[in-house]
Design an enzyme around this catalytic site. Structure first.
Site, PDB file in Angstrom:
ATOM      1  N   ARG A 297       0.814  -1.214   0.000  1.00  0.00           N
ATOM      2  CA  ARG A 297       0.000   0.000   0.000  1.00  0.00           C
ATOM      3  C   ARG A 297       0.847   1.263   0.000  1.00  0.00           C
ATOM      4  O   ARG A 297       0.553   2.195  -0.717  1.00  0.00           O
ATOM      5  CB  ARG A 297      -0.931  -0.009   1.212  1.00  0.00           C
TER       6      ARG A 297
ATOM      7  N   GLY B  49      -3.130  -7.906   7.474  1.00  0.00           N
ATOM      8  CA  GLY B  49      -3.905  -8.084   8.700  1.00  0.00           C
ATOM      9  C   GLY B  49      -3.629  -6.939   9.645  1.00  0.00           C
ATOM     10  O   GLY B  49      -2.744  -7.040  10.491  1.00  0.00           O
TER      11      GLY B  49
ATOM     12  N   TYR C  44     -10.415  -6.665  14.759  1.00  0.00           N
ATOM     13  CA  TYR C  44      -9.377  -7.567  14.227  1.00  0.00           C
ATOM     14  C   TYR C  44      -9.811  -9.029  14.362  1.00  0.00           C
ATOM     15  O   TYR C  44      -9.729  -9.795  13.402  1.00  0.00           O
ATOM     16  CB  TYR C  44      -8.081  -7.309  14.997  1.00  0.00           C
TER      17      TYR C  44
HETATM   18  N1  LIG Z   1       3.180  -9.901  13.989  1.00  0.00           N
HETATM   19  C1  LIG Z   1       2.523 -10.715  14.827  1.00  0.00           C
HETATM   20  O1  LIG Z   1       2.900 -10.957  15.981  1.00  0.00           O
HETATM   21  C2  LIG Z   1       1.269 -11.422  14.335  1.00  0.00           C
HETATM   22  C3  LIG Z   1       0.552 -12.217  15.237  1.00  0.00           C
HETATM   23  C4  LIG Z   1      -0.588 -12.865  14.771  1.00  0.00           C
HETATM   24  C5  LIG Z   1      -0.999 -12.738  13.460  1.00  0.00           C
HETATM   25  N2  LIG Z   1      -0.273 -11.944  12.622  1.00  0.00           N
HETATM   26  C6  LIG Z   1      -0.753 -11.806  11.243  1.00  0.00           C
HETATM   27  O2  LIG Z   1       0.328 -11.962  10.346  1.00  0.00           O
HETATM   28  C7  LIG Z   1       0.126 -11.127   9.193  1.00  0.00           C
HETATM   29  C8  LIG Z   1       1.339 -10.266   8.953  1.00  0.00           C
HETATM   30  O3  LIG Z   1       1.619  -9.541  10.130  1.00  0.00           O
HETATM   31  P1  LIG Z   1       2.633  -8.304  10.135  1.00  0.00           P
HETATM   32  O4  LIG Z   1       2.755  -7.899  11.564  1.00  0.00           O
HETATM   33  O5  LIG Z   1       3.832  -8.650   9.326  1.00  0.00           O
HETATM   34  O6  LIG Z   1       1.724  -7.255   9.304  1.00  0.00           O
HETATM   35  P2  LIG Z   1       1.787  -5.656   9.259  1.00  0.00           P
HETATM   36  O7  LIG Z   1       3.170  -5.206   9.487  1.00  0.00           O
HETATM   37  O8  LIG Z   1       0.725  -5.078  10.130  1.00  0.00           O
HETATM   38  O9  LIG Z   1       1.265  -5.397   7.777  1.00  0.00           O
HETATM   39  C9  LIG Z   1       1.882  -5.958   6.642  1.00  0.00           C
HETATM   40  C10 LIG Z   1       1.644  -5.089   5.462  1.00  0.00           C
HETATM   41  O10 LIG Z   1       0.263  -5.035   5.110  1.00  0.00           O
HETATM   42  C11 LIG Z   1       0.151  -3.958   4.198  1.00  0.00           C
HETATM   43  N3  LIG Z   1      -1.232  -3.447   4.147  1.00  0.00           N
HETATM   44  C12 LIG Z   1      -2.015  -3.072   5.169  1.00  0.00           C
HETATM   45  N4  LIG Z   1      -3.225  -2.708   4.713  1.00  0.00           N
HETATM   46  C13 LIG Z   1      -3.190  -2.835   3.367  1.00  0.00           C
HETATM   47  C14 LIG Z   1      -4.109  -2.603   2.335  1.00  0.00           C
HETATM   48  N5  LIG Z   1      -5.362  -2.156   2.588  1.00  0.00           N
HETATM   49  N6  LIG Z   1      -3.739  -2.837   1.054  1.00  0.00           N
HETATM   50  C15 LIG Z   1      -2.499  -3.298   0.778  1.00  0.00           C
HETATM   51  N7  LIG Z   1      -1.569  -3.553   1.713  1.00  0.00           N
HETATM   52  C16 LIG Z   1      -1.914  -3.307   2.996  1.00  0.00           C
HETATM   53  C17 LIG Z   1       1.097  -2.884   4.700  1.00  0.00           C
HETATM   54  O11 LIG Z   1       1.750  -2.409   3.533  1.00  0.00           O
HETATM   55  P3  LIG Z   1       2.533  -1.008   3.428  1.00  0.00           P
HETATM   56  O12 LIG Z   1       3.649  -1.105   4.426  1.00  0.00           O
HETATM   57  O13 LIG Z   1       2.982  -0.972   2.037  1.00  0.00           O
HETATM   58  O14 LIG Z   1       1.533   0.063   3.798  1.00  0.00           O
HETATM   59  C18 LIG Z   1       2.035  -3.644   5.647  1.00  0.00           C
HETATM   60  O15 LIG Z   1       3.389  -3.511   5.337  1.00  0.00           O
HETATM   61  C19 LIG Z   1      -1.146 -10.330   9.470  1.00  0.00           C
HETATM   62  O16 LIG Z   1      -2.249 -10.951   8.851  1.00  0.00           O
HETATM   63  C20 LIG Z   1      -1.295 -10.407  10.974  1.00  0.00           C
HETATM   64  O17 LIG Z   1      -2.641 -10.280  11.400  1.00  0.00           O
HETATM   65  C21 LIG Z   1       0.844 -11.289  13.019  1.00  0.00           C
END
Ligand SMILES: NC(=O)c1ccc[n+]([C@@H]2O[C@H](COP(=O)([O-])OP(=O)(O)OC[C@H]3O[C@@H](n4cnc5c(N)ncnc54)[C@H](OP(=O)(O)O)[C@@H]3O)[C@@H](O)[C@H]2O)c1
Length: 242
Positions: free
Chosen positions: A38, A93, A156
């Site tokens: 994004r 997410g 969420y």
């Molecule tokens: N990290 C954890 O501890 C954890 C725990 C449980 C589940 N999860 C799940 O694992 C997945 C990845 O987690 P994460 O922490 O790496 O994710 P994150 O950093 O929150 O997001 C990943 C990317 O999603 C993109 N994004 C957000 N909204 C968007 C949209 N409307 N259109 C296009 N791109 C969009 C953003 O892109 P830009 O940077 O380009 O804006 C961001 O870099 C998620 O589904 C999360 O719910 C993570």
């Protein structure tokens, strides 16, 4: 256009963090990568370069997946350029937890639009480009099957639970084409915004450590190999929320 031997993976939110790691892992397994992002232009640029430097192919499309028409445009672009989608990873997410008694309707809308609606738009278009025996893997959140009330982040949790329901429905609907639809659910990753200090993590995670990006990639690779597994959610979470 890809050759018949090329496999194409589309990863949403692919420029940074877990999505980036999954892009690198899948590229190392021979997938051509198209990732959607994004706003992280610089991360997108360096990821394309990093994959290219190791002999892989990657392309980025800047698209807000909460916008239905933009997603349609993105997949029309993929249809013209790659011509197929063998694997879709729904990784976006967004987690902006507010107490349910204060939850702003705009935050609710933004979360559901990106995490659930956006994932569905991507599934809808990817499935039209998916050969038989393709795969969809959505990234969920540990503990979805027995979810307990949580006053923070209701938007969420609703989005992730909806994604699980969608996963199961698509798995059943597309089984005749051997398209498998599954979910991988992290608990507390070591990059989590909510991570407790190391000496306290055992109170939340029975296995006593936070998860790594590799832990999640391992489960994704398992699902790609496991041709008799569909409609499941795998918690990769060290027992978090058991
Ligand atoms: N990290 C954890 O501890 C954890 C725990 C449980 C589940 N999860 C799940 O694992 C997945 C990845 O987690 P994460 O922490 O790496 O994710 P994150 O950093 O929150 O997001 C990943 C990317 O999603 C993109 N994004 C957000 N909204 C968007 C949209 N409307 N259109 C296009 N791109 C969009 C953003 O892109 P830009 O940077 O380009 O804006 C961001 O870099 C998620 O589904 C999360 O719910 C993570």
């Amino acid at each position: 256009m890809s050759t018949p031997e090329t496999r194409v993976a589309v990863v949403t939110g692919g420029a940074r963090r877990l999505g980036r790691h999954l892009c690198l892992t899948l590229a190392s397994r021979g997938y051509d990568i198209v990732f959607l992002y994004r706003s992280s232009d610089e991360d997108a640029r360096t990821l394309i370069q990093e994959i290219g430097d190791t002999g892989g192919k990657a392309r980025a499309l800047k698209v807000d997946i909460s916008l239905k028409d933009r997603v349609a445009d993105a997949f029309a672009d993929i249809a013209r350029n790659e011509g197929r989608v063998d694997l879709l990873i729904n990784n976006v997410g967004n987690y902006n937890p507010q107490d349910v008694t204060q939850l702003d309707p705009d935050v609710w809308d933004a979360t559901i639009s990106s995490n659930l609606n956006g994932a569905y738009y991507c599934c809808y278009h990817a499935l039209k480009l998916m050969p038989d025996a393709g795969s969809i893997i959505s990234i969920g959140m540990a503990g979805l099957e027995g979810i307990r009330a949580n006053t923070r982040g209701a938007d969420y949790f609703v989005s992730k639970t909806g994604l699980l329901v969608l996963t199961r429905a698509l798995a059943k609907g597309y089984a005749a084409r051997h398209i498998r639809v599954n979910m991988v659910s992290p608990g507390q990753l070591d990059n989590s915004v909510d991570l407790p200090p190391p000496d306290e993590i055992g109170r939340w995670v029975p296995l006593g450590r936070s998860g790594t990006l590799d832990d999640i990639a391992q489960a994704v690779l398992y699902l790609l190999d496991a041709t008799y597994v569909t409609g499941v959610n795998i918690d990769v979470a060290g027992g978090y929320r058991l």
